[in-house]
Design an enzyme around this catalytic site. Structure first.
Site, PDB file in Angstrom:
ATOM      1  N   ASN A  10      71.664  33.788  -1.362  1.00  0.00           N
ATOM      2  CA  ASN A  10      71.597  33.345   0.030  1.00  0.00           C
ATOM      3  C   ASN A  10      70.130  33.378   0.432  1.00  0.00           C
ATOM      4  O   ASN A  10      69.568  34.448   0.662  1.00  0.00           O
ATOM      5  CB  ASN A  10      72.438  34.288   0.905  1.00  0.00           C
ATOM      6  CG  ASN A  10      72.299  33.982   2.386  1.00  0.00           C
ATOM      7  OD1 ASN A  10      71.735  32.945   2.765  1.00  0.00           O
ATOM      8  ND2 ASN A  10      72.809  34.869   3.224  1.00  0.00           N
ATOM      9  N   TRP A  11      69.522  32.210   0.486  1.00  0.00           N
ATOM     10  CA  TRP A  11      68.074  32.155   0.749  1.00  0.00           C
ATOM     11  C   TRP A  11      67.740  32.404   2.221  1.00  0.00           C
ATOM     12  O   TRP A  11      66.579  32.539   2.584  1.00  0.00           O
ATOM     13  CB  TRP A  11      67.511  30.788   0.308  1.00  0.00           C
ATOM     14  CG  TRP A  11      67.587  30.551  -1.161  1.00  0.00           C
ATOM     15  CD1 TRP A  11      68.082  31.399  -2.122  1.00  0.00           C
ATOM     16  CD2 TRP A  11      67.148  29.380  -1.872  1.00  0.00           C
ATOM     17  NE1 TRP A  11      67.978  30.827  -3.374  1.00  0.00           N
ATOM     18  CE2 TRP A  11      67.412  29.590  -3.245  1.00  0.00           C
ATOM     19  CE3 TRP A  11      66.565  28.174  -1.476  1.00  0.00           C
ATOM     20  CZ2 TRP A  11      67.106  28.628  -4.215  1.00  0.00           C
ATOM     21  CZ3 TRP A  11      66.262  27.218  -2.446  1.00  0.00           C
ATOM     22  CH2 TRP A  11      66.526  27.448  -3.803  1.00  0.00           C
ATOM     23  N   LYS A  12      68.744  32.410   3.082  1.00  0.00           N
ATOM     24  CA  LYS A  12      68.527  32.610   4.521  1.00  0.00           C
ATOM     25  C   LYS A  12      67.459  31.628   5.021  1.00  0.00           C
ATOM     26  O   LYS A  12      67.408  30.504   4.532  1.00  0.00           O
ATOM     27  CB  LYS A  12      68.177  34.087   4.805  1.00  0.00           C
ATOM     28  CG  LYS A  12      69.212  35.032   4.174  1.00  0.00           C
ATOM     29  CD  LYS A  12      69.080  36.461   4.612  1.00  0.00           C
ATOM     30  CE  LYS A  12      70.140  37.310   3.914  1.00  0.00           C
ATOM     31  NZ  LYS A  12      70.165  38.691   4.340  1.00  0.00           N
ATOM     32  N   HIS A  96      78.594  35.474   7.924  1.00  0.00           N
ATOM     33  CA  HIS A  96      77.569  36.442   7.520  1.00  0.00           C
ATOM     34  C   HIS A  96      77.259  37.356   8.707  1.00  0.00           C
ATOM     35  O   HIS A  96      77.278  36.912   9.856  1.00  0.00           O
ATOM     36  CB  HIS A  96      76.309  35.698   7.063  1.00  0.00           C
ATOM     37  CG  HIS A  96      75.331  36.605   6.385  1.00  0.00           C
ATOM     38  ND1 HIS A  96      74.480  37.425   7.087  1.00  0.00           N
ATOM     39  CD2 HIS A  96      75.105  36.849   5.074  1.00  0.00           C
ATOM     40  CE1 HIS A  96      73.764  38.132   6.227  1.00  0.00           C
ATOM     41  NE2 HIS A  96      74.119  37.798   4.996  1.00  0.00           N
ATOM     42  N   GLU A  98      74.593  38.386   9.845  1.00  0.00           N
ATOM     43  CA  GLU A  98      73.496  37.889  10.704  1.00  0.00           C
ATOM     44  C   GLU A  98      74.029  36.843  11.690  1.00  0.00           C
ATOM     45  O   GLU A  98      73.560  36.757  12.823  1.00  0.00           O
ATOM     46  CB  GLU A  98      72.357  37.332   9.824  1.00  0.00           C
ATOM     47  CG  GLU A  98      71.585  38.476   9.182  1.00  0.00           C
ATOM     48  CD  GLU A  98      70.983  38.162   7.820  1.00  0.00           C
ATOM     49  OE1 GLU A  98      70.831  36.978   7.470  1.00  0.00           O
ATOM     50  OE2 GLU A  98      70.671  39.132   7.093  1.00  0.00           O
ATOM     51  N   GLU A 170      79.727  42.873   2.466  1.00  0.00           N
ATOM     52  CA  GLU A 170      78.310  43.147   2.684  1.00  0.00           C
ATOM     53  C   GLU A 170      78.176  44.215   3.773  1.00  0.00           C
ATOM     54  O   GLU A 170      78.195  43.884   4.976  1.00  0.00           O
ATOM     55  CB  GLU A 170      77.578  41.879   3.142  1.00  0.00           C
ATOM     56  CG  GLU A 170      77.584  40.761   2.126  1.00  0.00           C
ATOM     57  CD  GLU A 170      76.385  39.828   2.310  1.00  0.00           C
ATOM     58  OE1 GLU A 170      75.709  39.565   1.317  1.00  0.00           O
ATOM     59  OE2 GLU A 170      76.123  39.391   3.450  1.00  0.00           O
ATOM     60  N   GLY A 176      69.049  44.073   3.235  1.00  0.00           N
ATOM     61  CA  GLY A 176      67.598  44.038   3.422  1.00  0.00           C
ATOM     62  C   GLY A 176      66.975  45.404   3.685  1.00  0.00           C
ATOM     63  O   GLY A 176      65.829  45.488   4.111  1.00  0.00           O
ATOM     64  N   SER A 216      71.149  44.545  -0.759  1.00  0.00           N
ATOM     65  CA  SER A 216      70.107  45.113  -1.628  1.00  0.00           C
ATOM     66  C   SER A 216      70.498  45.146  -3.103  1.00  0.00           C
ATOM     67  O   SER A 216      70.204  46.120  -3.805  1.00  0.00           O
ATOM     68  CB  SER A 216      69.699  46.506  -1.131  1.00  0.00           C
ATOM     69  OG  SER A 216      69.162  46.414   0.185  1.00  0.00           O
ATOM     70  N   GLY A 237      70.315  38.395  -1.203  1.00  0.00           N
ATOM     71  CA  GLY A 237      69.291  37.844  -0.320  1.00  0.00           C
ATOM     72  C   GLY A 237      67.933  37.911  -1.003  1.00  0.00           C
ATOM     73  O   GLY A 237      67.563  37.062  -1.809  1.00  0.00           O
ATOM     74  N   GLY A 238      67.177  38.975  -0.692  1.00  0.00           N
ATOM     75  CA  GLY A 238      65.794  39.119  -1.152  1.00  0.00           C
ATOM     76  C   GLY A 238      65.563  38.819  -2.626  1.00  0.00           C
ATOM     77  O   GLY A 238      64.654  38.051  -2.972  1.00  0.00           O
TER      78      GLY A 238
HETATM   79  P1  13P Z   1      69.619  41.466   0.641  1.00  0.00           P
HETATM   80  O1  13P Z   1      69.990  41.216  -0.816  1.00  0.00           O
HETATM   81  O2  13P Z   1      68.233  41.002   0.971  1.00  0.00           O
HETATM   82  O3  13P Z   1      69.926  42.856   1.053  1.00  0.00           O
HETATM   83  O4  13P Z   1      70.581  40.501   1.517  1.00  0.00           O
HETATM   84  C1  13P Z   1      71.945  40.519   1.295  1.00  0.00           C
HETATM   85  C2  13P Z   1      72.587  39.416   2.050  1.00  0.00           C
HETATM   86  O5  13P Z   1      72.629  39.435   3.274  1.00  0.00           O
HETATM   87  C3  13P Z   1      73.127  38.283   1.289  1.00  0.00           C
HETATM   88  O6  13P Z   1      73.913  37.454   2.080  1.00  0.00           O
END
Ligand code: 13P
Length: 255
Positions: A10-12, A96, A98, A170, A176, A216, A237-238
């Site tokens: 997920n590149w956000k 998600h 967010e 999640e 993050g 993470s 994500g990251g």
């Molecule tokens: P991180 O891997 O950066 O913690 O993000 C997880 C995430 O929100 C994937 O959708």
């Protein structure tokens, strides 16, 4: 039941166009001929077309990060599932944390989105997870159950949730932050989610549905997480923004 692992990035709201194309090219090169794991990237909307082109004949799957539930209409700033499908998305991340926390999405709205996605033939990746306050108050299972009940309301009526559906646990406190649920903590929740699917749908569906862990996930913790019975992949994500770390996640069996 063997469930093929899925590693999804997920590149956000990250990467410019050149970076997006370079990243997907590098992933495609490193996994050419590698069939053991399904791989998905979910770039920002503006990069979807370029990324789709760069994917070419590679098996990398393409997902959107959000969508509106209507097909078209007066919804300024929104994108429909049909539009995403038209440019090559087969999957869609929905609910998600967010979206839920920063943009006020409720499980009721997410339910409409999941329904619309499935009607179009898009595979939903439905995210659920508790906050740190909820975890500390011992409410994890209650919160997860409430989110599942409300976000899949439409499907519970007719019991017609497709087996391709992906659920993603999640924990908000792990996103993050560098804090990851221990494999045992994650497994406990994944088992609870699978049992919920069994109790609300049926045991066959519960065995088919893939449940991803997100929060993470890194090359140094992925193997342990993936060794748990009910963890079928990762939503990352990251660590999905750099080809070396993402490819190490995809090749977790070799880590
Ligand atoms: P991180 O891997 O950066 O913690 O993000 C997880 C995430 O929100 C994937 O959708």
């Amino acid at each position: 039941m063997e469930r093929k692992p899925l590693i999804a990035g997920n590149w956000k709201m990250n990467l410019d166009l050149d970076e997006a194309v370079s990243l997907v090219n590098a992933i495609a090169d490193s996994i050419s001929g590698f069939q053991e794991v399904d791989v998905l990237v979910a770039p920002p909307f503006t990069a979807l077309t370029a990324v789709k082109q760069a994917i070419g004949n590679s098996k990398i799957l393409l997902g959107g990060q959000n969508m509106h539930w209507e097909m078209s209409g007066a919804f300024t700033g929104e994108i429909s599932g049909k539009m995403l499908q038209e440019i090559g998305c087969t999957h869609i991340i929905l609910g998600h944390s967010e979206r839920r926390m920063l943009f006020g999405e409720t499980s009721e709205v997410i339910d409409l989105k999941v329904k619309s996605a499935v009607a179009l033939g898009l595979v939903p990746i439905l995210c659920i997870g508790e906050t740190i306050e909820q975890k500390e108050a011992g409410q994890t299972f209650e919160v997860i159950e409430d989110q599942l009940v409300a976000s899949l309301k439409n499907f519970r009526v007719n019991k017609d949730l497709p087996p391709s559906t992906v659920l993603a646990y999640e924990p908000v406190w792990a996103i993050g932050t560098g804090l990851t649920a221990t494999p045992e903590q994650a497994q406990e929740v994944h088992y609870f989610i699978r049992k919920w699917v069994e109790n609300n749908f049926d045991s066959k569906l519960a065995q088919q549905i893939r449940i991803l862990y997100g929060g993470s996930v890194k090359p140094d913790n992925v193997k342990e997480l993936m060794s748990e019975t009910d963890i079928d992949g990762a939503l990352v994500g990251g660590a999905s923004l750099k080809s070396d770390s993402f490819v190490r996640l995809i090749r977790f069996q070799e880590v």
